[in-house]
Design a protein around this motif. Structure first.
Motif, PDB file in Angstrom:
ATOM      1  N   ALA A  33       0.726  -1.278   0.187  1.00  0.00           N
ATOM      2  CA  ALA A  33       0.036  -0.087  -0.154  1.00  0.00           C
ATOM      3  C   ALA A  33       0.868   1.251  -0.031  1.00  0.00           C
ATOM      4  CB  ALA A  33      -0.899  -0.102   1.373  1.00  0.00           C
ATOM      5  N   SER A  34       0.473   2.271  -0.693  1.00  0.00           N
ATOM      6  CA  SER A  34       1.116   3.558  -0.677  1.00  0.00           C
ATOM      7  C   SER A  34       1.070   4.323   0.577  1.00  0.00           C
ATOM      8  CB  SER A  34       0.422   4.643  -1.688  1.00  0.00           C
ATOM      9  OG  SER A  34      -0.863   4.919  -1.138  1.00  0.00           O
ATOM     10  N   PRO A  35       1.750   5.101   1.045  1.00  0.00           N
ATOM     11  CA  PRO A  35       2.135   5.883   2.064  1.00  0.00           C
ATOM     12  C   PRO A  35       0.953   6.520   2.573  1.00  0.00           C
ATOM     13  CG  PRO A  35       4.033   6.177   1.043  1.00  0.00           C
ATOM     14  CD  PRO A  35       3.169   5.452   0.038  1.00  0.00           C
ATOM     15  N   GLN A  36       0.264   7.180   1.725  1.00  0.00           N
ATOM     16  CA  GLN A  36      -1.166   7.662   1.613  1.00  0.00           C
ATOM     17  C   GLN A  36      -2.308   6.781   2.259  1.00  0.00           C
ATOM     18  OE1 GLN A  36      -1.496  11.000   1.765  1.00  0.00           O
ATOM     19  NE2 GLN A  36      -3.586  10.711   2.580  1.00  0.00           N
ATOM     20  N   VAL A  37      -2.108   5.795   1.441  1.00  0.00           N
ATOM     21  CA  VAL A  37      -3.435   4.788   1.846  1.00  0.00           C
ATOM     22  C   VAL A  37      -3.089   3.958   3.271  1.00  0.00           C
ATOM     23  CG1 VAL A  37      -4.249   2.322   1.554  1.00  0.00           C
ATOM     24  CG2 VAL A  37      -3.960   4.044  -0.378  1.00  0.00           C
ATOM     25  N   ALA A  41      -5.576   4.901   6.522  1.00  0.00           N
ATOM     26  CA  ALA A  41      -5.988   3.472   7.331  1.00  0.00           C
ATOM     27  C   ALA A  41      -5.734   3.622   8.759  1.00  0.00           C
ATOM     28  CB  ALA A  41      -5.382   2.102   6.865  1.00  0.00           C
ATOM     29  N   ARG A  42      -4.336   4.178   8.990  1.00  0.00           N
ATOM     30  CA  ARG A  42      -3.871   4.196  10.535  1.00  0.00           C
ATOM     31  C   ARG A  42      -4.903   5.234  11.334  1.00  0.00           C
ATOM     32  NH1 ARG A  42      -0.360   7.773  12.955  1.00  0.00           N
ATOM     33  NH2 ARG A  42       0.727   7.016  14.561  1.00  0.00           N
ATOM     34  N   ILE A  43      -5.513   6.249  10.614  1.00  0.00           N
ATOM     35  CA  ILE A  43      -6.258   7.301  11.112  1.00  0.00           C
ATOM     36  C   ILE A  43      -7.697   6.786  11.372  1.00  0.00           C
ATOM     37  CG2 ILE A  43      -7.418   9.515  11.046  1.00  0.00           C
ATOM     38  CD1 ILE A  43      -4.862  10.304   9.534  1.00  0.00           C
ATOM     39  N   ALA A  44      -8.087   5.978  10.215  1.00  0.00           N
ATOM     40  CA  ALA A  44      -9.394   5.417  10.506  1.00  0.00           C
ATOM     41  C   ALA A  44      -9.479   4.287  11.653  1.00  0.00           C
ATOM     42  CB  ALA A  44      -9.536   4.643   9.170  1.00  0.00           C
TER      43      ALA A  44
END
Length: 324
Positions: A33-37, A41-44
């Motif tokens: 996964a890309s850093p943005q994804v 996901a980490r925030i979610a």
């Protein structure tokens, strides 16, 4: 006290989930996964919040039955646990019944015959049952009774060609097969239950035998036993009425602990016998680093221990009026 213990259990499982070298975000999004994804996901998942906030959210989720989603099955963990737990419960209850029916009478017999040849035999049986690894007993049982003698069926809850025929209603295969009128499947399920339940039952019997023997020897040495014998009370009443009656409270504790241990300790037995219960589910989750499932299963087992202890406290008051 019960709430405090459960809160401690939640704290321990929460900290385990944070210190293990497994990234829960990568388990969800994958390592490509890309850093943005990854960050989204980490925030979610709330992993950007302070630990104390994460713990409060964790408590709220557990109380509502939300253990997260299993990476292995992609199902909610609570649904997986509800699906597999009846198989473990079926196994543990049968083994506990075997342990009680055999272990307590043999323990009483051993105590009454203390120092005799039969007492030594009972002690050896108890020692073997409590010392031999349960997975080794399972492998030996399969080798002799399934492979060599062909007396009992092999691994699994039923033969493979019976799987999926009975629609789950209660989750307990024998009950569901009776409700469906599938008597052949019921018989097959009983045959499959005999070997793993007997081996777990032997483990439970050995523990109960040793503890019952110890409790009874202590009671048979008391002065009230001597008084009863001097008064001419029949030996049967002295043993089963007076001595065993005063062993009831500690025996309830031992049986409760034995049952809880079987629920937890059936992991190896279920793995050896490919028994589709909580133990096998936990093993597969560990091997696949599915921490949501591992922690959810751990909480369920811990909650069962607390529930069993609470039930044993209730039985104390029923058996002994002094505890009311």
């Amino acid at each position: 006290m019960l709430a405090t213990t459960f809160l401690g259990l939640l704290l321990i499982t929460f900290l385990i989930g944070r210190v293990v070298p497994i990234d829960p975000v990568l388990a969800v999004v994958g390592d490509k996964a890309s850093p943005q994804v990854y960050e989204n996901a980490r925030i979610a998942m709330g992993l950007d919040l302070p630990l104390w906030k994460q713990f409060l959210i964790y408590i709220g989720n557990v109380v509502t039955g939300d253990f997260g989603t299993s990476v292995l099955t992609a199902n909610p963990v609570i649904d997986d646990i509800l699906r597999v737990f009846p198989a473990t419960f079926e196994l543990a209850v049968t083994a506990t019944v075997i342990g009680i029916v055999l272990g307590i009478p043999l323990g009483i017999f051993s105590a009454v015959k203390q120092g005799s040849f039969w007492d030594h035999v009972m002690r050896v049986i108890g020692l073997f049952g409590h010392s031999l690894p349960i997975f080794w007993l399972g492998l030996m049982g399969l080798m002799f009774f399934y492979v060599r003698l062909d007396l009992l069926p092999g691994p699994g809850r039923v033969d493979i060609f019976y799987e999926g025929i009975v629609t789950p209603v209660t989750g307990f295969l024998m009950i569901d097969s009776i409700l469906a009128g599938e008597w052949e499947i019921f018989r097959n399920a009983v045959y499959h239950l005999i070997l793993p339940a007997s081996l777990l039952g032997y483990y439970s019997m050995a523990y109960l035998l040793r503890m019952t023997r110890s409790f009874m020897i202590e009671q048979l040495r008391q002065e009230y036993i001597l008084t009863a014998r001097v008064k001419g009370v029949k030996e049967w009443n002295v043993i089963w009425g007076h001595a065993l009656g005063n062993c009831a409270i500690p025996l309830i504790t031992v049986i409760a602990l034995s049952f809880g241990t079987l629920l937890e300790g059936s992991v190896l037995t279920e793995t050896v016998f490919a028994w589709p219960g909580l133990g096998l589910y936990l093993t597969n989750s560990l091997l696949n680093a599915d921490m949501n499932a591992v922690l959810g299963s751990t909480i369920v087992v811990g909650a069962i221990f607390l529930g069993v202890n609470l039930f044993s406290d209730f039985l104390y008051k029923v058996v002994d009026p002094r505890a009311r």
